[in-house]
Design a protein around this motif. Structure first.
Motif, PDB file in Angstrom:
ATOM      1  N   GLU A 138       0.682  -1.167  -0.052  1.00 28.61           N
ATOM      2  CA  GLU A 138      -0.129   0.060   0.189  1.00 28.61           C
ATOM      3  C   GLU A 138       1.008   1.122   0.086  1.00 28.61           C
ATOM      4  OE1 GLU A 138      -3.136   2.269  -0.117  1.00 28.61           O
ATOM      5  OE2 GLU A 138      -3.048   0.227  -0.457  1.00 28.61           O
ATOM      6  N   ARG A 139       1.920   1.257   0.721  1.00 26.75           N
ATOM      7  CA  ARG A 139       2.898   2.509   0.834  1.00 26.75           C
ATOM      8  C   ARG A 139       3.529   2.667  -0.685  1.00 26.75           C
ATOM      9  NH1 ARG A 139       5.602   1.710   6.654  1.00 26.75           N
ATOM     10  NH2 ARG A 139       3.903   2.524   7.799  1.00 26.75           N
ATOM     11  N   ALA A 141       2.143   1.734  -3.409  1.00 27.75           N
ATOM     12  CA  ALA A 141       1.004   2.204  -4.381  1.00 27.75           C
ATOM     13  C   ALA A 141       0.853   3.688  -4.163  1.00 27.75           C
ATOM     14  CB  ALA A 141      -0.213   1.428  -4.231  1.00 27.75           C
ATOM     15  N   ARG A 142       0.959   4.217  -3.002  1.00 30.71           N
ATOM     16  CA  ARG A 142       0.593   5.577  -2.652  1.00 30.71           C
ATOM     17  C   ARG A 142       1.651   6.549  -3.129  1.00 30.71           C
ATOM     18  NH1 ARG A 142      -1.705   5.128   3.614  1.00 30.71           N
ATOM     19  NH2 ARG A 142      -3.485   4.012   2.928  1.00 30.71           N
ATOM     20  N   LEU A 143       2.698   5.971  -3.129  1.00 28.19           N
ATOM     21  CA  LEU A 143       3.933   6.723  -3.785  1.00 28.19           C
ATOM     22  C   LEU A 143       3.899   6.845  -5.330  1.00 28.19           C
ATOM     23  CD1 LEU A 143       7.250   5.623  -2.093  1.00 28.19           C
ATOM     24  CD2 LEU A 143       6.199   7.834  -1.884  1.00 28.19           C
ATOM     25  N   ASP A 145       0.889   6.506  -6.985  1.00 26.39           N
ATOM     26  CA  ASP A 145      -0.334   7.187  -7.407  1.00 26.39           C
ATOM     27  C   ASP A 145      -0.773   7.985  -6.167  1.00 26.39           C
ATOM     28  OD1 ASP A 145      -2.808   7.866  -8.395  1.00 26.39           O
ATOM     29  OD2 ASP A 145      -3.714   6.163  -8.755  1.00 26.39           O
ATOM     30  N   PRO A 146      -0.345   9.034  -5.841  1.00 29.46           N
ATOM     31  CA  PRO A 146      -0.682   9.901  -4.657  1.00 29.46           C
ATOM     32  C   PRO A 146      -2.161  10.304  -4.593  1.00 29.46           C
ATOM     33  CG  PRO A 146       0.853  10.907  -5.648  1.00 29.46           C
ATOM     34  CD  PRO A 146       0.674   9.643  -6.432  1.00 29.46           C
ATOM     35  N   GLU A 147      -2.593  10.535  -5.647  1.00 24.10           N
ATOM     36  CA  GLU A 147      -3.927  11.171  -6.018  1.00 24.10           C
ATOM     37  C   GLU A 147      -5.240   9.890  -6.006  1.00 24.10           C
ATOM     38  OE1 GLU A 147      -3.622  13.252  -9.770  1.00 24.10           O
ATOM     39  OE2 GLU A 147      -2.009  14.417  -9.017  1.00 24.10           O
ATOM     40  N   PHE A 148      -4.823   8.886  -5.880  1.00 19.95           N
ATOM     41  CA  PHE A 148      -5.985   7.680  -5.706  1.00 19.95           C
ATOM     42  C   PHE A 148      -6.642   8.132  -4.339  1.00 19.95           C
ATOM     43  CE2 PHE A 148      -7.279   3.740  -3.671  1.00 19.95           C
ATOM     44  CZ  PHE A 148      -7.965   3.174  -4.799  1.00 19.95           C
ATOM     45  N   GLU A 150      -9.527   6.193  -2.075  1.00 15.60           N
ATOM     46  CA  GLU A 150     -10.386   4.998  -1.890  1.00 15.60           C
ATOM     47  C   GLU A 150     -11.782   5.364  -1.794  1.00 15.60           C
ATOM     48  OE1 GLU A 150      -9.711   1.504   1.287  1.00 15.60           O
ATOM     49  OE2 GLU A 150      -8.186   3.026   1.212  1.00 15.60           O
TER      50      GLU A 150
END
Length: 152
Positions: A138-139, A141-143, A145-148, A150
């Motif tokens: 998850e960390r 993935a956030r790097l 795609d920080p604009e995702f 949930e």
């Protein structure tokens, strides 16, 4: 690391955390920082060896931090080895003998005393390893795609 401690001595806390993390990586572990545990606690560092052994490193930057934060025994059920990482000028006699002792600065660390090994129950090990894998994924993935956002 308590919130108050981070506010008071953030540079020292971060330096000890960085050095302890580097040491664990040099010993063949993969490292995750700030890992929530299923019992509601949060481990400063979880280090996972190639064979799945779990080590937790609790970072303490001062005597005050050590004295006000007595939760270290709660980590014993979640790891095979428990370490406390401190700066070099920390009074090392305060750390109980059954806990491993690491001294660290921003550039690395050294294990001064190995901890007592206590094997984690198989079901608990599996659950924590899965949680760590999901957290790391998850960390990343956030790097990427920080604009995702949930949903649900």
């Amino acid at each position: 690391m308590t919130t108050i401690e981070r506010q008071m001595r953030p540079e020292l806390t971060l330096a000890v955390c960085r050095g302890a993390s580097r040491l664990m990586r040099q010993t063949g572990h993969s490292v995750l920082l700030e890992v929530p545990l299923p019992d509601g606690r949060r481990a400063d560092i979880v280090a996972i060896a190639r064979a799945g052994e779990l080590a937790i490193v609790e970072v303490k930057s001062s005597i005050e931090d050590w004295r006000v934060d007595a939760k270290w025994p709660d980590y014993l059920g979640w790891c095979d080895q428990l370490f406390v990482a401190v700066p070099i000028d920390f009074p090392q006699a305060l750390i109980p003998v059954e806990v491993g002792l690491i001294v660290a600065d921003a550039y690395g660390g050294e294990i001064l005393r190995p901890p007592t090994r206590r094997p984690v129950a198989a079901a608990r090990r599996k659950a924590l390893l899965v949680d760590c894998a999901r957290l790391a994924s998850e960390r990343l993935a956030r790097l990427a795609d920080p604009e995702f956002v949930e949903i649900g």
